[in-house]
Design a protein around this motif. Structure first.
Motif, PDB file in Angstrom:
ATOM      1  N   GLY A 194      10.077  20.280 122.324  1.00  0.00           N
ATOM      2  CA  GLY A 194      11.385  20.706 122.784  1.00  0.00           C
ATOM      3  C   GLY A 194      11.978  21.761 121.875  1.00  0.00           C
ATOM      4  N   GLN A 195      12.092  21.455 120.608  1.00  0.00           N
ATOM      5  CA  GLN A 195      12.798  22.336 119.684  1.00  0.00           C
ATOM      6  C   GLN A 195      11.829  23.323 119.026  1.00  0.00           C
ATOM      7  OE1 GLN A 195      16.323  20.707 117.720  1.00  0.00           O
ATOM      8  NE2 GLN A 195      15.186  18.799 117.739  1.00  0.00           N
ATOM      9  N   PRO A 196      12.377  24.398 118.439  1.00  0.00           N
ATOM     10  CA  PRO A 196      11.505  25.440 117.913  1.00  0.00           C
ATOM     11  C   PRO A 196      10.628  24.975 116.761  1.00  0.00           C
ATOM     12  CG  PRO A 196      13.771  25.807 117.205  1.00  0.00           C
ATOM     13  CD  PRO A 196      13.805  24.731 118.243  1.00  0.00           C
ATOM     14  N   ASN A 197      11.111  23.972 115.997  1.00  0.00           N
ATOM     15  CA  ASN A 197      10.316  23.583 114.835  1.00  0.00           C
ATOM     16  C   ASN A 197      10.276  22.076 114.641  1.00  0.00           C
ATOM     17  OD1 ASN A 197       8.601  24.314 112.733  1.00  0.00           O
ATOM     18  ND2 ASN A 197      10.247  24.144 111.224  1.00  0.00           N
ATOM     19  N   ALA A 198      10.308  21.339 115.750  1.00  0.00           N
ATOM     20  CA  ALA A 198      10.105  19.894 115.629  1.00  0.00           C
ATOM     21  C   ALA A 198       8.749  19.640 114.988  1.00  0.00           C
ATOM     22  CB  ALA A 198      10.186  19.232 116.989  1.00  0.00           C
ATOM     23  N   MET A 199       7.777  20.491 115.304  1.00  0.00           N
ATOM     24  CA  MET A 199       6.425  20.319 114.748  1.00  0.00           C
ATOM     25  C   MET A 199       6.420  20.529 113.232  1.00  0.00           C
ATOM     26  SD  MET A 199       3.224  19.970 116.076  1.00  0.00           S
ATOM     27  CE  MET A 199       2.691  21.063 117.351  1.00  0.00           C
ATOM     28  N   GLY A 200       7.113  21.580 112.765  1.00  0.00           N
ATOM     29  CA  GLY A 200       7.158  21.837 111.318  1.00  0.00           C
ATOM     30  C   GLY A 200       7.789  20.667 110.582  1.00  0.00           C
ATOM     31  N   GLY A 201       8.820  20.079 111.176  1.00  0.00           N
ATOM     32  CA  GLY A 201       9.466  18.929 110.550  1.00  0.00           C
ATOM     33  C   GLY A 201       8.519  17.760 110.425  1.00  0.00           C
ATOM     34  N   ARG A 202       7.688  17.563 111.463  1.00  0.00           N
ATOM     35  CA  ARG A 202       6.698  16.487 111.407  1.00  0.00           C
ATOM     36  C   ARG A 202       5.640  16.791 110.340  1.00  0.00           C
ATOM     37  NH1 ARG A 202       6.051  17.395 117.684  1.00  0.00           N
ATOM     38  NH2 ARG A 202       3.985  16.426 117.536  1.00  0.00           N
ATOM     39  N   GLU A 203       5.290  18.067 110.190  1.00  0.00           N
ATOM     40  CA  GLU A 203       4.267  18.449 109.201  1.00  0.00           C
ATOM     41  C   GLU A 203       4.720  18.100 107.781  1.00  0.00           C
ATOM     42  OE1 GLU A 203       3.865  22.592 110.079  1.00  0.00           O
ATOM     43  OE2 GLU A 203       3.030  22.170 112.048  1.00  0.00           O
ATOM     44  N   VAL A 204       5.998  18.319 107.499  1.00  0.00           N
ATOM     45  CA  VAL A 204       6.464  18.022 106.132  1.00  0.00           C
ATOM     46  C   VAL A 204       6.911  16.570 105.996  1.00  0.00           C
ATOM     47  CG1 VAL A 204       7.216  20.403 105.787  1.00  0.00           C
ATOM     48  CG2 VAL A 204       8.898  18.691 106.463  1.00  0.00           C
ATOM     49  N   GLY A 205       6.802  15.798 107.071  1.00  0.00           N
ATOM     50  CA  GLY A 205       7.168  14.382 106.995  1.00  0.00           C
ATOM     51  C   GLY A 205       8.664  14.155 106.983  1.00  0.00           C
ATOM     52  N   GLY A 206       9.410  15.037 107.640  1.00  0.00           N
ATOM     53  CA  GLY A 206      10.864  14.949 107.585  1.00  0.00           C
ATOM     54  C   GLY A 206      11.458  13.960 108.556  1.00  0.00           C
ATOM     55  N   LEU A 207      10.892  12.793 108.655  1.00  0.00           N
ATOM     56  CA  LEU A 207      11.459  11.720 109.474  1.00  0.00           C
ATOM     57  C   LEU A 207      11.452  10.446 108.621  1.00  0.00           C
ATOM     58  CD1 LEU A 207       9.593  12.656 112.733  1.00  0.00           C
ATOM     59  CD2 LEU A 207      12.054  12.321 112.676  1.00  0.00           C
ATOM     60  N   ALA A 208      12.244   9.470 109.045  1.00  0.00           N
ATOM     61  CA  ALA A 208      12.502   8.304 108.203  1.00  0.00           C
ATOM     62  C   ALA A 208      11.260   7.452 107.941  1.00  0.00           C
ATOM     63  CB  ALA A 208      13.584   7.446 108.856  1.00  0.00           C
ATOM     64  N   ASN A 209      10.200   7.631 108.726  1.00  0.00           N
ATOM     65  CA  ASN A 209       8.997   6.819 108.571  1.00  0.00           C
ATOM     66  C   ASN A 209       7.788   7.633 108.132  1.00  0.00           C
ATOM     67  OD1 ASN A 209       9.283   8.098 111.099  1.00  0.00           O
ATOM     68  ND2 ASN A 209       7.620   6.868 111.939  1.00  0.00           N
ATOM     69  N   LEU A 210       7.993   8.916 107.818  1.00  0.00           N
ATOM     70  CA  LEU A 210       6.850   9.793 107.514  1.00  0.00           C
ATOM     71  C   LEU A 210       6.927  10.328 106.088  1.00  0.00           C
ATOM     72  CD1 LEU A 210       6.627  11.974 110.766  1.00  0.00           C
ATOM     73  CD2 LEU A 210       5.335   9.901 110.212  1.00  0.00           C
ATOM     74  N   LEU A 211       5.762  10.811 105.640  1.00  0.00           N
ATOM     75  CA  LEU A 211       5.670  11.521 104.364  1.00  0.00           C
ATOM     76  C   LEU A 211       4.969  12.853 104.627  1.00  0.00           C
ATOM     77  CD1 LEU A 211       4.709   8.590 101.965  1.00  0.00           C
ATOM     78  CD2 LEU A 211       6.809   9.964 101.904  1.00  0.00           C
ATOM     79  N   PRO A 212       4.987  13.768 103.663  1.00  0.00           N
ATOM     80  CA  PRO A 212       4.413  15.097 103.909  1.00  0.00           C
ATOM     81  C   PRO A 212       2.974  15.059 104.408  1.00  0.00           C
ATOM     82  CG  PRO A 212       5.701  15.131 101.912  1.00  0.00           C
ATOM     83  CD  PRO A 212       5.676  13.704 102.365  1.00  0.00           C
ATOM     84  N   ALA A 213       2.647  16.044 105.211  1.00  0.00           N
ATOM     85  CA  ALA A 213       1.300  16.286 105.704  1.00  0.00           C
ATOM     86  C   ALA A 213       0.764  15.104 106.512  1.00  0.00           C
ATOM     87  CB  ALA A 213       0.356  16.648 104.558  1.00  0.00           C
ATOM     88  N   HIS A 214       1.590  14.649 107.448  1.00  0.00           N
ATOM     89  CA  HIS A 214       1.195  13.573 108.372  1.00  0.00           C
ATOM     90  C   HIS A 214       0.809  12.289 107.646  1.00  0.00           C
ATOM     91  CE1 HIS A 214       0.196  16.556 111.882  1.00  0.00           C
ATOM     92  NE2 HIS A 214       1.468  16.520 111.577  1.00  0.00           N
TER      93      HIS A 214
END
Ligand code: SF4
Length: 905
Positions: free
Chosen positions: A334-354
């Motif tokens: 949906g968003q222009p960089n939702a993917m980049g955010g996932r790559e750096v682990g920018g969610l409450a359950n993630l860490l960098p690089a998946h």
């Protein structure tokens, strides 16, 4: 005159743009012919980007740090050093007293990867909280969970080129014609080249995308898992599965078989509300392949979001439709960089690089990379829980960056209660007047498109550079730099004497550190740098050190990102939507996008041109429901769920099923600005998927009742000077709360004016009308006036150079539509002067309403199109050619083509 290559900041297609600029201003934008996402094309939003950067709209921007002494007080200018020191003091004190989880960050899929990286490290490495989540939780987290559950990694396996190779395009829960327009241009082109290519669309509504399908499965909302299981049941019965692939490359098929055994095509079709034969046809076309599935929020925004994604991927695995050209599951970001955010682990359950927070080895790796002792194991609060925790008082301070939760989050009552209760709300934003700004104690000005440097990743894993064409306006700063400066101040308070974790001299160094974290991971980009991207252009990941190109497709070797290399079937049963309709709440409310608006409209909402396609808020209702309830288009209704209510006009539409309603997601309380309005998310549901934690924004049970507000009001006009447009809009918004219903939108195309439509049970106070008149320049001596105080009817008309410049109608607004058309068209009104004051007067003889604009590039309206179509003959292709020869519609960006075709059909 200069040119700068960059990337469009709107959707996940990730189109390349060339920004034209001169003398410190952006003067134009065009598609980048060398960018592989769009090859020079741009949609209506992309091609108007330069207009959103016009100096005349500078008033919309936040360009100076501001601070409030207390809520409700005006926000006053403050120096950067003072405000960052003050916030660092308060965060440090809160963390010392209440622990690291007493603070939280809520960031955005519109941040650049580098911005995201610094925020994530600030929360997880320095503060030691995993309370960082993002609006991507509302967008892609179910796609992430679906990929991980089945393929082992959050990695879309396909690419845009696969559209050309597919024998069958299976679009599920995606109105790509509006949400991903340039990708849809590719679909149109592929279908023109390959007449035998099948297109199946799964969507409860007959959208512009569905109208182009060979087979439209208009399923009941939330029944996608039943559909996919029913299709798989048929493939099993028909022996159309790929047994060799299943045996050699997957696990878990027997468990899935047990689940789908009871979901016969007949039962599935019954649950979905479609014909069994259509389900079977879809299964057969899918198996014939090669099939490329394209899917979006219809699958993601659901309490069964992970299950829906996984059930669709099950189909690909069972049919062996993955890892080769033209096939595979492909989530549209949906968003222009939702993917980049996932790559750096920018969610409450993630860490960098998946990496995953719940994996001790991953935590240890990240701690070593960041140079800290450890990373906390407990997952942080995801979006819905985060605002609940603010409302409960367990999270006390929140830093919000580049997003507008007071518009976009479901269940606004709770979200706003949380923001109101928070001890400190820091808002880092490019725009000054988002809904969330009202709740902020501190506002930090951030740079935006045209001013930022960094990278974004689009839906096909392609990393593109975002480049600055202009310096930052005023005191605005890059998001990553603001986060870094705050982090260094907080370090001095929380870990004095230790070396900084944030010693970046520039944004390229942030990217370099991010790239190092990906070494050996599925998304390894150690071969990339800002310099490499500048030299070689956008690249897909993985792109490890030594590589000369990225990977177009994943899993070509059928080795998946799981511990044993086998993909896993997900044996998840169908469960219906969380909120069932019943006698009290009988309608199913769906939400989604408009073609020309973006999210909360902080940027697109500054351009009148982008309102021409959908000029005002409205709820779509099926004609049968409207008749049953005695509703006409334009009637006001109150939509009420178990959480709140919103008042909007009705638009009768054939797109939805009976019993359903549809509201565009964009209309927040800045637009629906009447008394006590919190926008359309007053009614949406916050129930979320237990795995992805993504809320079910696509379904809420509501009741809809006609609302009789007899006193009508409309005011519209141009500001005396173009630079006053934003001030006029915001001034009108500030007064709109005096009406029981009010919508404030822009009108007037390139020139840009403001339109207030309002209604109330009784006339509003005269001083409110006086203030509105003053805003529109309708208090001048030469304004044409009509007053009938006995009937509370009045009219004001300002004419400048023989053209309408502003109009106010109160009590009786029957002439609103044609007067507004006249204002927009700029026609000479000298001969009509007397008629302008006749109350209840109809449109002049021969007047034909132009209706909304369908083709923005050439200003072609709905009525223009209907006339041209009526005048043309022959098969649809011949009619289209004739209409285009006459009106040029669809020959610019092409975004209107699906709708034009649909009208012709
Ligand atoms: Fe921007 Fe439109 Fe391309 Fe999306 S499709 S990236 S909104 S130009």
């Amino acid at each position: 005159m200069g040119e700068t290559r960059s990337t469009c900041p709107y959707c996940g297609v990730g189109c390349g743009v060339i920004i034209e600029h001169a003398e410190g201003a952006i003067t134009g934008v065009r598609g980048d012919p060398a960018h592989p996402a769009n090859f020079g094309q741009l949609c209506t939003k992309g091609r108007t980007l330069h207009l959103t950067a016009a100096p005349a709209l500078a008033a919309a921007r936040l360009t100076q740090p501001l601070q409030r002494a207390s809520r409700g007080e005006p926000a006053l200018p403050v120096a950067w050093n003072t405000v960052l020191d003050g916030v660092a003091d308060r965060f440090a004190a809160c963390i010392r007293e209440h622990g690291p989880d007493s603070v939280a960050f809520y960031v955005s899929g519109q941040l650049l990867t580098e911005d995201y990286y610094v925020f994530n490290k600030l929360a997880k490495a320095l503060i030691g909280t995993n309370n960082i989540d993002t609006n991507s939780r509302l967008c892609m987290s179910s796609a992430v969970a679906g990929y991980k559950q089945t393929l082992g990694a959050d990695a879309p396996p396909a690419c845009y080129d696969d559209i050309d190779h597919a024998g069958c395009l299976f679009l599920a829960g995606s109105n790509a014609a509006w949400a991903h327009p340039i990708l849809f241009r590719r679909i149109e082109a592929a279908r023109a080249r390959k007449p035998h290519q099948k297109m199946i669309v799964v969507d409860p509504r007959r959208t512009a995308t569905a109208a182009m399908a060979d087979l439209h499965l208009a399923i009941e909302p939330g029944t996608d898992v039943a559909l996919f299981h029913g299709m798989l049941h048929h493939l099993l019965w028909d022996d159309s599965i790929d047994r060799t692939f299943i045996r050699d490359h997957t696990t878990g098929f027997e468990a899935l078989k047990a689940v789908v055994r009871e979901m016969t095509p007949r039962i599935a079709a019954e649950i979905c509300g479609i014909a069994e034969a259509d389900l079977v046809t879809a299964a057969q076309w899918f198996a014939q392949g090669p099939t490329l599935s394209l899917y979006c929020q219809g699958l993601n925004q659901s309490t069964a979001g992970t299950a829906k994604n996984a059930a669709l991927i099950n189909l690909h695995l069972a049919a062996g439709q993955i890892g080769a050209p033209g096939m595979g599951p492909f989530s549209l970001t949906g968003q222009p960089n939702a993917m980049g955010g996932r790559e750096v682990g920018g969610l409450a359950n993630l860490l960098p690089a998946h990496r995953d927070l719940d994996n001790p080895a991953h935590r240890a790796e990240v701690a070593a990379l960041w140079g800290i002792d450890s990373v906390r194991a407990e997952p942080g609060l995801t979006a819905v829980d985060l605002f609940d925790a603010l409302a409960a008082g367990t999270v006390k301070m929140v830093w919000i960056a580049c997003t507008n939760p007071a518009q976009s989050m479901p269940d606004q009552a709770t979200v706003r209660a949380g923001l109101a209760r928070a001890e400190l709300v820091v808002l880092q934003e490019a725009y000054a007047t988002t809904e969330t700004a009202d709740f902020a104690d501190v506002l930090l000005p951030a740079t935006t498109w045209g001013e930022k440097e960094g990278t974004v990743t689009n839906s096909e894993r392609r990393i593109s550079r975002v480049r600055a064409a202009l310096p930052a306006p005023g005191a605005a700063r890059a998001d990553w730099a603001i986060a870094k400066d705050f982090a260094q101040r907080l370090e001095a308070r929380l870990r004095p004497g230790l070396p900084t974790l944030f010693g970046y001299a520039n944004v390229a160094e942030v990217f370099a550190e991010h790239a190092v974290t990906t070494r050996g991971r599925d998304l390894d980009i150690t071969g990339l740098s800002h310099g490499k991207l500048d030299t070689d252009g956008p690249q897909q990941w993985p792109y490890p050190a030594g590589a000369t190109t990225g990977k177009a497709r994943l899993y070509a070797d059928h080795v998946f990102a799981t511990s044993d290399g086998r993909a896993r079937f997900a044996a998840t049963k169908f469960v219906p939507v969380a909120e069932r309709v019943d006698a009290r709440y009988p309608f199913r409310l769906n939400t989604g996008r408009l073609r020309d608006q973006w999210h909360g409209m902080s940027r697109t909402g500054t351009l009148a041109t982008l309102f021409a396609h959908a000029p005002e808020p409205a709820v779509e209702l099926n004609g049968a429901d409207a008749v049953r309830r005695g509703l006409l288009s334009g009637d006001l209704v109150r939509i009420e769920s178990r959480r709140g209510a919103v008042v909007v006009p009705v638009a009768i539409s054939p797109m939805g099923r009976p019993g359903s309603a549809y509201l565009p997601m964009h209309w927040g309380s800045a637009t629906l600005a009447g008394r006590d309005s919190t926008g359309i998310n007053a009614v949406t549901a916050k129930a979320f998927c237990p795995i992805s934690k993504q809320p079910e924004l696509k379904h809420a049970a509501v009741r809809i009742a006609k609302l009789d507000l007899p006193w009508k009001f409309a005011a519209f006009g141009f500001p005396e000077d173009a630079v006053r447009l934003i001030a006029l809009r915001d001034g009108v918004r500030a007064l709109a709360g005096h009406f029981d219903y009010a919508s404030v939108v822009l009108v007037g195309g390139d020139r840009g004016g403001v339109f207030l439509r309002a209604a109330a049970a009784t006339p509003v106070a005269p001083e409110v009308v006086t203030q509105l008149d003053a805003l529109f320049g309708l208090d001048a001596a030469d304004v044409v006036r009509y007053d009938d105080p006995r009937r509370a009817i009045a009219r004001r008309v300002r004419i400048v150079d023989a053209r309408l410049a502003a109009v106010r109608l109160s009590g009786d607004i029957a002439a609103e539509a044609w007067l507004r058309d006249w204002l927009t068209s700029g026609q000479d009104v000298t001969a009509m002067r007397a008629q302008l004051l006749v109350p209840s007067v109809g449109a002049p003889k021969g007047y034909r309403t132009r209706g909304r604009t369908v083709c923005s590039c050439h200003g072609v309206t709905e009525s223009d199109l209907r006339m041209a179509i009526a005048d043309s003959a022959g098969p649809p292709a011949a009619v289209l050619a004739a209409v285009q020869a006459r009106l040029k519609c669809g020959t610019g960006c092409g975004s209107c083509l699906p709708e034009v075709r649909s009208m012709i059909n």
